[in-house]
Design an enzyme around this catalytic site. Structure first.
Site, short mmCIF file in Angstrom:
data_model
loop_
_atom_site.label_atom_id
_atom_site.label_comp_id
_atom_site.label_asym_id
_atom_site.label_seq_id
_atom_site.Cartn_x
_atom_site.Cartn_y
_atom_site.Cartn_z
N GLY A 5 0.61 -1.21 0.01
CA GLY A 5 0.03 0.06 0.11
C GLY A 5 0.57 1.36 -0.13
N ASP A 33 -6.38 3.26 9.05
CA ASP A 33 -7.78 2.74 9.24
C ASP A 33 -8.12 2.37 10.75
OD1 ASP A 33 -10.49 1.91 8.94
OD2 ASP A 33 -10.04 0.60 7.20
N VAL A 38 -12.03 2.48 0.50
CA VAL A 38 -11.52 3.35 -0.57
C VAL A 38 -10.27 2.65 -1.25
CG1 VAL A 38 -11.84 5.51 0.53
CG2 VAL A 38 -9.95 4.36 1.33
N ASP A 43 -5.98 -0.70 -2.28
CA ASP A 43 -6.62 -1.47 -3.52
C ASP A 43 -7.90 -1.88 -3.25
OD1 ASP A 43 -6.22 -5.10 -2.56
OD2 ASP A 43 -5.41 -3.33 -1.36
N ARG A 86 -4.67 -0.05 -7.21
CA ARG A 86 -3.77 0.78 -6.34
C ARG A 86 -3.23 1.91 -7.51
NH1 ARG A 86 -2.08 -1.98 -1.72
NH2 ARG A 86 -2.27 -4.13 -1.70
#
Length: 185
Positions: A52, A110, A162, A168, A174
């Protein structure tokens, strides 16, 4: 496992654009200025959290105008799914950061399970100071640790699923040039 590319394309076609490419680039410039101001004399080890953090790191690092050592680590809870499970280390850092400042670059904060485990790992391994830079900080009350806050945040994000700029959807998108929310998630 076969991938339904029709579905993957449909997700992008129906997604809501939360932040355009231009807005993301401005946020990265702003973060770089803050990091340059605060970390220029700290000789940090910078860790990109894979996968990420890859795109965000690639955009951010050339804007940092001080010496640093770069490495990566790969820890995940998602494994190309839309909900997280147990933390899985794919690659631990190979560079020593004993008595060093550490900057962890990741795509999103998150719930914070993964980032929390990474911070704990760095502190246990002797890091002097651990700072976090995330492109997106998701706004909700499900944080794993209420005290877990990113030091540098590109932009806040609504509590939706998201993707884009490293984040992703089931392993895809991505590369999306902006931050998008999946319709219905």
């Amino acid at each position: 496992m076969s991938v339904d590319l029709v579905h993957i394309r449909q997700v992008m076609a129906e997604a809501d654009c939360l932040y355009s490419n231009a807005e993301v680039e401005v946020a990265i410039d702003t973060m770089a200025a803050a990091i340059n101001s605060e970390m220029a004399d700290s000789n940090p080890v910078v860790f990109c959290v894979m996968n990420g953090g890859l795109i965000f790191s690639g955009k951010l690092l050339p804007k940092l105008n001080f010496p640093l050592e770069l490495s990566y680590l790969h820890a995940t809870r998602y494994r190309n799914e839309t909900s997280g499970g147990e933390l899985f280390w794919k690659a631990k850092p190979e560079i020593s950061f004993i008595d060093r400042d550490v900057l962890i670059i990741d795509d999103i904060l998150d719930e914070g399970h993964t980032l929390g485990a990474i911070i704990d790992f760095c502190r246990h391994a002797g890091a002097k100071n651990v700072r976090i830079a995330v492109l997106v900080d998701k706004t909700h009350d499900r944080k794993a640790r209420p005290d877990l806050k990113a030091d540098y945040v590109g932009m806040p994000c609504v509590d939706r699923y998201v993707f884009g700029y490293g984040m992703d959807y089931k392993g895809y998108w991505r590369n999306a040039p902006g931050i998008y929310a999946v319709k219905g998630l």
